[in-house]
Write a protein that holds these residues in place. Sequence first.
Motif, mmCIF file in Angstrom:
data_model
loop_
_atom_site.group_PDB
_atom_site.id
_atom_site.type_symbol
_atom_site.label_atom_id
_atom_site.label_comp_id
_atom_site.label_asym_id
_atom_site.label_seq_id
_atom_site.Cartn_x
_atom_site.Cartn_y
_atom_site.Cartn_z
ATOM 1 N N LEU A 173 0.827 -1.208 0.000
ATOM 2 C CA LEU A 173 0.000 0.000 0.000
ATOM 3 C C LEU A 173 0.862 1.259 0.000
ATOM 4 C CD1 LEU A 173 -2.812 -0.879 2.596
ATOM 5 C CD2 LEU A 173 -2.990 -0.864 0.113
ATOM 6 N N SER A 174 1.936 1.222 0.772
ATOM 7 C CA SER A 174 2.782 2.408 0.925
ATOM 8 C C SER A 174 3.501 2.784 -0.361
ATOM 9 C CB SER A 174 3.804 2.190 2.041
ATOM 10 O OG SER A 174 4.731 1.178 1.688
ATOM 11 N N ARG A 175 3.564 1.862 -1.305
ATOM 12 C CA ARG A 175 4.270 2.122 -2.561
ATOM 13 C C ARG A 175 3.319 2.399 -3.724
ATOM 14 N NH1 ARG A 175 7.138 -0.542 0.845
ATOM 15 N NH2 ARG A 175 9.425 -0.402 0.904
ATOM 16 N N CYS A 176 2.045 2.503 -3.410
ATOM 17 C CA CYS A 176 1.049 2.761 -4.453
ATOM 18 C C CYS A 176 0.306 4.067 -4.185
ATOM 19 C CB CYS A 176 0.007 1.638 -4.496
ATOM 20 S SG CYS A 176 0.655 0.011 -4.943
ATOM 21 N N GLN A 177 -0.121 4.706 -5.253
ATOM 22 C CA GLN A 177 -1.057 5.817 -5.108
ATOM 23 C C GLN A 177 -2.446 5.211 -5.100
ATOM 24 O OE1 GLN A 177 -0.565 9.198 -7.706
ATOM 25 N NE2 GLN A 177 -2.673 9.867 -7.410
ATOM 26 N N ILE A 178 -3.159 5.398 -3.998
ATOM 27 C CA ILE A 178 -4.462 4.748 -3.821
ATOM 28 C C ILE A 178 -5.573 5.644 -4.347
ATOM 29 C CG2 ILE A 178 -6.088 3.785 -2.139
ATOM 30 C CD1 ILE A 178 -3.643 3.239 -0.326
ATOM 31 N N LEU A 179 -6.389 5.105 -5.244
ATOM 32 C CA LEU A 179 -7.549 5.812 -5.763
ATOM 33 C C LEU A 179 -8.798 5.025 -5.370
ATOM 34 C CD1 LEU A 179 -6.390 6.901 -9.346
ATOM 35 C CD2 LEU A 179 -6.283 8.180 -7.204
ATOM 36 N N THR A 180 -9.704 5.672 -4.652
ATOM 37 C CA THR A 180 -10.914 5.006 -4.158
ATOM 38 C C THR A 180 -12.071 5.243 -5.112
ATOM 39 O OG1 THR A 180 -10.219 5.212 -1.855
ATOM 40 C CG2 THR A 180 -12.562 4.885 -2.262
#
Length: 335
Positions: free
Chosen positions: A160-167
């Motif tokens: 998770l920390s290495r991804c840009q999270i889009l909800t």
Amino acid sequence: MPKTWDQLEVIQPTVLKMLRNSLIRNRVAHAYLFEGLRGTGKKEVGLLLAKSLFCLEPQDGYFPCDKCVNCRRIDNGNHPDFHIIEPDGLSIKKQQILALQEEFSKTGVESKQKIYMIVHADKITVNAANSLLKFLEEPHQQTYAILITEQIQRILPTILSRCQILTFTPLSPKHLIEKLVSEGVEPSVAPLLAQLTNNIDEAMELSKNDWFAQAQKIVVKLYEVLKKNSLEALVSLQDQWFEHFKEKEQLDRGLDLLLLIYKDLLYIQLGNDQQVVFQSEMDRLRQYSLQTTGRSLAEQMSAILEAKRKLQANMNQQLLMEQLVLKLQEGSSFV
């Protein structure tokens, strides 16, 4: 059929705005995590992003043309530099990630960039996740990752920390109704489905489900006998209800349908006929709405919601429904 940028922007405006800005500014992240409920357009947006990056003639700097050879090959699933990984059986295995890494160590076949999309990323095994982590920590130049999940809580924090999270947000009832009608669902049925789920796939399945069609009739019948006397209502439970709503999930669905009838009666009393979801029962519902009060309807809806809570607490289903029937009749206030 592939979705266009405009179509997806209507459904997920925030996500598409962020991706558009990244493409225009040439600041596309090396790794994205698309998270949200099933049927909210995650995979479609992933394909759209891939086309935007590979398109030979992008419009306004980010619109894929949908006509060039790269756009067509992505739509057909055969672009050599775009790879989609899905679970092999129940999980995504280490060997799948290693094969991907080997493939990406080669020079791009068509261009310098490569993209991979991992569908159901939450189903990745621990060993595969560790291999993926190394891949994310040291991304190759112009290599992009798109991870897709419905259960973000199952993704390792290190990933998770290495991804840009889009909800991805649930579809609004209005958009879902429009989508269902465009897919061939009867306009009179679409509003009902949109109230039961905001998942387009589940709504389409329900629209074709004979059990669900029968369930609607049984729920309407129960409401009608509730207006007569408690004995007839209890007999109706034995003759029809318990035979049809056997499983816990089925009973929960039945309670949802029953709740919607009472909500429809309230909408009619408030003059909001356009909000009614049991469109096929409109004439009868108008009659019934004249025979009760808003206060009674509120009490009856509360009783149904309480029954749903008891169901989740594993109360005996037969006892639960018998108690509910009696409470609904106690709450009736005819004028």
